[in-house]
Design a protein around this motif. Structure first.
Motif, PDB file in Angstrom:
ATOM      1  N   VAL A 155      -1.807 -52.078  12.396  1.00 32.82           N
ATOM      2  CA  VAL A 155      -3.373 -51.455  12.623  1.00 32.82           C
ATOM      3  C   VAL A 155      -3.235 -50.366  13.086  1.00 32.82           C
ATOM      4  N   GLU A 156      -4.418 -49.523  13.008  1.00 33.45           N
ATOM      5  CA  GLU A 156      -4.653 -48.361  13.720  1.00 33.45           C
ATOM      6  C   GLU A 156      -5.897 -48.369  14.727  1.00 33.45           C
ATOM      7  N   ILE A 157      -5.601 -47.835  15.918  1.00 33.34           N
ATOM      8  CA  ILE A 157      -6.610 -47.529  16.811  1.00 33.34           C
ATOM      9  C   ILE A 157      -6.971 -46.257  17.151  1.00 33.34           C
ATOM     10  N   SER A 158      -8.170 -45.857  17.054  1.00 32.98           N
ATOM     11  CA  SER A 158      -8.518 -44.426  17.325  1.00 32.98           C
ATOM     12  C   SER A 158      -8.185 -44.120  18.821  1.00 32.98           C
ATOM     13  N   CYS A 159      -7.819 -42.965  18.940  1.00 34.36           N
ATOM     14  CA  CYS A 159      -7.752 -42.170  20.397  1.00 34.36           C
ATOM     15  C   CYS A 159      -8.395 -40.934  20.529  1.00 34.36           C
ATOM     16  N   LYS A 160      -8.399 -40.282  21.546  1.00 39.64           N
ATOM     17  CA  LYS A 160      -8.968 -39.189  21.907  1.00 39.64           C
ATOM     18  C   LYS A 160      -8.372 -37.830  21.017  1.00 39.64           C
ATOM     19  N   GLY A 161      -9.067 -37.140  20.561  1.00 42.13           N
ATOM     20  CA  GLY A 161      -8.503 -35.910  19.740  1.00 42.13           C
ATOM     21  C   GLY A 161      -8.167 -36.222  18.447  1.00 42.13           C
ATOM     22  N   ASN A 162      -8.923 -37.064  17.729  1.00 42.40           N
ATOM     23  CA  ASN A 162      -8.729 -37.327  16.323  1.00 42.40           C
ATOM     24  C   ASN A 162      -7.285 -38.100  16.128  1.00 42.40           C
ATOM     25  N   ARG A 163      -6.651 -38.359  17.166  1.00 37.03           N
ATOM     26  CA  ARG A 163      -5.460 -39.198  17.037  1.00 37.03           C
ATOM     27  C   ARG A 163      -5.663 -40.722  16.768  1.00 37.03           C
ATOM     28  N   SER A 164      -4.532 -41.544  16.589  1.00 36.60           N
ATOM     29  CA  SER A 164      -4.617 -42.863  16.531  1.00 36.60           C
ATOM     30  C   SER A 164      -3.221 -43.391  16.696  1.00 36.60           C
ATOM     31  N   ASP A 165      -3.247 -44.631  17.352  1.00 44.02           N
ATOM     32  CA  ASP A 165      -1.909 -45.431  17.854  1.00 44.02           C
ATOM     33  C   ASP A 165      -1.851 -46.482  16.617  1.00 44.02           C
ATOM     34  N   LYS A 166      -0.754 -46.471  16.056  1.00 44.69           N
ATOM     35  CA  LYS A 166      -0.284 -47.630  15.171  1.00 44.69           C
ATOM     36  C   LYS A 166       0.269 -48.710  15.825  1.00 44.69           C
ATOM     37  N   ILE A 167      -0.369 -50.025  16.006  1.00 42.54           N
ATOM     38  CA  ILE A 167       0.302 -50.973  16.747  1.00 42.54           C
ATOM     39  C   ILE A 167       0.377 -52.328  15.670  1.00 42.54           C
ATOM     40  N   LYS A 168       1.413 -53.091  16.269  1.00 45.84           N
ATOM     41  CA  LYS A 168       1.761 -54.331  15.434  1.00 45.84           C
ATOM     42  C   LYS A 168       1.148 -55.243  16.217  1.00 45.84           C
ATOM     43  N   PRO A 169      -0.272 -55.993  15.810  1.00 44.37           N
ATOM     44  CA  PRO A 169      -0.992 -57.101  16.301  1.00 44.37           C
ATOM     45  C   PRO A 169      -0.074 -58.053  16.790  1.00 44.37           C
ATOM     46  N   MET A 170       0.872 -58.575  15.987  1.00 40.34           N
ATOM     47  CA  MET A 170       1.730 -59.847  16.356  1.00 40.34           C
ATOM     48  C   MET A 170       2.425 -59.569  17.871  1.00 40.34           C
ATOM     49  N   GLU A 171       2.536 -58.437  18.032  1.00 41.78           N
ATOM     50  CA  GLU A 171       3.268 -58.232  19.468  1.00 41.78           C
ATOM     51  C   GLU A 171       2.452 -57.866  20.447  1.00 41.78           C
ATOM     52  N   ILE A 172       1.211 -58.070  20.471  1.00 39.59           N
ATOM     53  CA  ILE A 172       0.263 -58.037  21.451  1.00 39.59           C
ATOM     54  C   ILE A 172      -0.225 -59.401  22.106  1.00 39.59           C
ATOM     55  N   LEU A 173       0.027 -59.672  23.217  1.00 36.11           N
ATOM     56  CA  LEU A 173       0.026 -60.819  24.305  1.00 36.11           C
ATOM     57  C   LEU A 173      -1.564 -61.380  24.154  1.00 36.11           C
ATOM     58  N   PHE A 174      -2.193 -60.295  24.632  1.00 33.74           N
ATOM     59  CA  PHE A 174      -3.785 -60.675  24.896  1.00 33.74           C
ATOM     60  C   PHE A 174      -4.464 -59.126  25.081  1.00 33.74           C
ATOM     61  N   CYS A 175      -5.844 -59.273  25.115  1.00 33.34           N
ATOM     62  CA  CYS A 175      -6.464 -57.781  25.385  1.00 33.34           C
ATOM     63  C   CYS A 175      -7.510 -58.279  26.417  1.00 33.34           C
ATOM     64  N   MET A 176      -7.972 -57.363  27.291  1.00 31.74           N
ATOM     65  CA  MET A 176      -8.888 -57.658  28.419  1.00 31.74           C
ATOM     66  C   MET A 176      -9.857 -56.606  28.410  1.00 31.74           C
ATOM     67  N   SER A 177     -11.111 -56.909  28.566  1.00 31.97           N
ATOM     68  CA  SER A 177     -12.034 -56.049  28.647  1.00 31.97           C
ATOM     69  C   SER A 177     -12.294 -55.468  30.270  1.00 31.97           C
ATOM     70  N   GLU A 178     -12.232 -53.979  30.129  1.00 27.37           N
ATOM     71  CA  GLU A 178     -12.319 -53.331  31.230  1.00 27.37           C
ATOM     72  C   GLU A 178     -13.393 -52.291  30.964  1.00 27.37           C
ATOM     73  N   GLU A 179     -14.735 -52.759  31.525  1.00 26.61           N
ATOM     74  CA  GLU A 179     -15.925 -51.634  31.596  1.00 26.61           C
ATOM     75  C   GLU A 179     -15.944 -51.195  29.906  1.00 26.61           C
ATOM     76  N   HIS A 180     -15.874 -50.079  29.725  1.00 27.76           N
ATOM     77  CA  HIS A 180     -16.070 -49.430  28.341  1.00 27.76           C
ATOM     78  C   HIS A 180     -14.778 -49.347  27.526  1.00 27.76           C
ATOM     79  N   TYR A 181     -13.745 -50.151  28.137  1.00 30.82           N
ATOM     80  CA  TYR A 181     -12.305 -50.069  27.427  1.00 30.82           C
ATOM     81  C   TYR A 181     -11.878 -51.499  27.313  1.00 30.82           C
ATOM     82  N   VAL A 182     -10.812 -51.560  26.344  1.00 29.82           N
ATOM     83  CA  VAL A 182     -10.230 -52.663  26.198  1.00 29.82           C
ATOM     84  C   VAL A 182      -8.608 -52.703  26.445  1.00 29.82           C
ATOM     85  N   ARG A 183      -8.209 -53.234  27.564  1.00 27.43           N
ATOM     86  CA  ARG A 183      -6.566 -53.157  27.777  1.00 27.43           C
ATOM     87  C   ARG A 183      -5.641 -54.085  26.896  1.00 27.43           C
ATOM     88  N   PHE A 184      -4.902 -53.592  26.165  1.00 22.83           N
ATOM     89  CA  PHE A 184      -3.985 -54.285  25.392  1.00 22.83           C
ATOM     90  C   PHE A 184      -2.829 -54.411  26.030  1.00 22.83           C
TER      91      PHE A 184
END
Length: 240
Positions: A128-157
Motif C-alpha cells: 500500500v502507498e502512504i503519502s508523504c511530504k513533497g508529493n512523495r509516497s512510501d510503499k509498505i507491506k502491511p503484513m510486516e507492520i506490527l502495530f500503529c500508534m497515534s501521536e497527536e497529528h501523526y501515526v507511528r508505524f
C-alpha cells in the motif's frame, strides 16, 4: 513454498504427499514438502519452513505442544493441523493455525487449506502507498507492520524488525487502509496486526516481540468479537 509434514503414521504420510502434490499442481503452485515422524527432530532442524503440517495426535510431544514451540520461534510460519478428531479444532486456535485438515475429509479440506495459503501469500506480498511530504509516497507491506500508534497529528508505524516511522494522518485513516489485512483497533491510540498476537488478557494484548498493547474498555467487546470471527473464518476455511 517450502513445507514439512510431521506425522508418525508412515502410510498416511505417503498418501498425504501424493494428494498435496496433486492439489498443488492443480492450483498452479509449487510446494516442496519434507517429512518428519518425530516432534523433537523438527525442533532440532536448522531449517525454517513456510508451512508446517502437524498431526495433532503425535506420540511424545503432541502437535499442539509442538506448534506452541514453533510459534515462539517462527511467528510468521503457517501452521496447519491434521487430525481425525474435530474436537481439537478450537483448542488448536491458541497457536493461531491457518487451517485445520480433517484426515477423514482430506479430499475437501486439503485444497481448501491450500487456497487459504495462496490468499495469505498474496496478502503477505501486498503493498500500500502512504503519502508523504513533497508529493512523495512510501510503499509498505502491511503484513510486516506490527502495530500503529497515534501521536497527536501523526501515526507511528512500527515494523516487526523494530523500525518505526511517523506519517501525518489519523489513526482512523490507518485503520481503514489496513482493515482487510486483519488489523484490530484495541484503543483510541493503538491499532495492531492480529497476525502477531501472542497473548490476550482482559486489559492488554502481548505481541510476538513482547510489546504490550493496552485494551480500552470501549474496545473489549469488539476485540472479542473480531478474534472470534477470525477463528471461525480459519475453521470454516478447512472444515466448513
Amino acid at each position: 513454498m517450502k513445507a514439512i509434514l510431521v506425522d508418525d503414521d508412515i502410510n498416511f504420510c505417503e498418501i498425504f504427499l501424493a494428494r498435496l502434490q496433486d492439489n498443488a499442481e492443480k492450483l498452479g503452485i509449487t510446494i516442496e514438502c519434507d517429512v518428519c515422524h518425530n516432534s523433537k527432530e523438527v525442533l532440532q532442524r536448522n531449517v525454517v519452513y513456510d508451512v508446517y503440517f502437524l498431526d495433532i495426535e503425535l506420540s511424545g510431544m503432541n502437535g499442539l505442544e509442538l506448534a506452541a514451540e514453533l510459534r515462539a520461534c517462527f511467528v510468521k510460519a503457517e501452521i496447519i493441523f491434521l487430525s481425525f478428531y474435530e474436537q481439537y479444532v478450537w483448542r488448536a486456535f491458541d497457536v493461531r493455525p491457518r487451517a485445520f485438515i480433517r484426515k477423514a475429509q482430506m479430499d475437501k479440506d486439503l485444497p481448501d487449506a491450500l487456497k487459504v495459503l495462496i490468499e495469505q501469500d498474496g496478502k503477505r506480498n501486498a503493498v500500500v502507498e502512504i503519502s508523504c511530504k513533497g508529493n512523495r509516497s512510501d510503499k509498505i507491506k502491511p503484513m510486516e507492520i506490527l502495530f500503529c500508534m497515534s501521536e497527536e497529528h501523526y501515526v507511528r508505524f512500527v515494523w516487526e524488525d523494530g523500525q518505526s516511522k511517523l506519517y501525518r494522518m489519523k489513526l482512523d485513516q490507518a485503520e481503514e487502509m489496513l482493515s482487510k489485512f486483519h488489523f484490530i483497533r484495541t484503543h483510541s491510540r493503538y491499532l495492531i496486526n492480529s497476525e502477531y498476537i501472542k497473548e490476550i488478557s482482559p486489559d492488554k494484548i502481548v505481541l510476538a516481540n513482547g510489546q504490550e498493547i493496552p485494551i480500552s474498555r470501549s474496545y473489549k467487546r469488539k476485540i472479542h468479537m473480531t478474534v472470534m470471527n477470525l477463528r471461525e473464518q480459519r475453521e470454516g476455511a478447512s472444515s466448513g
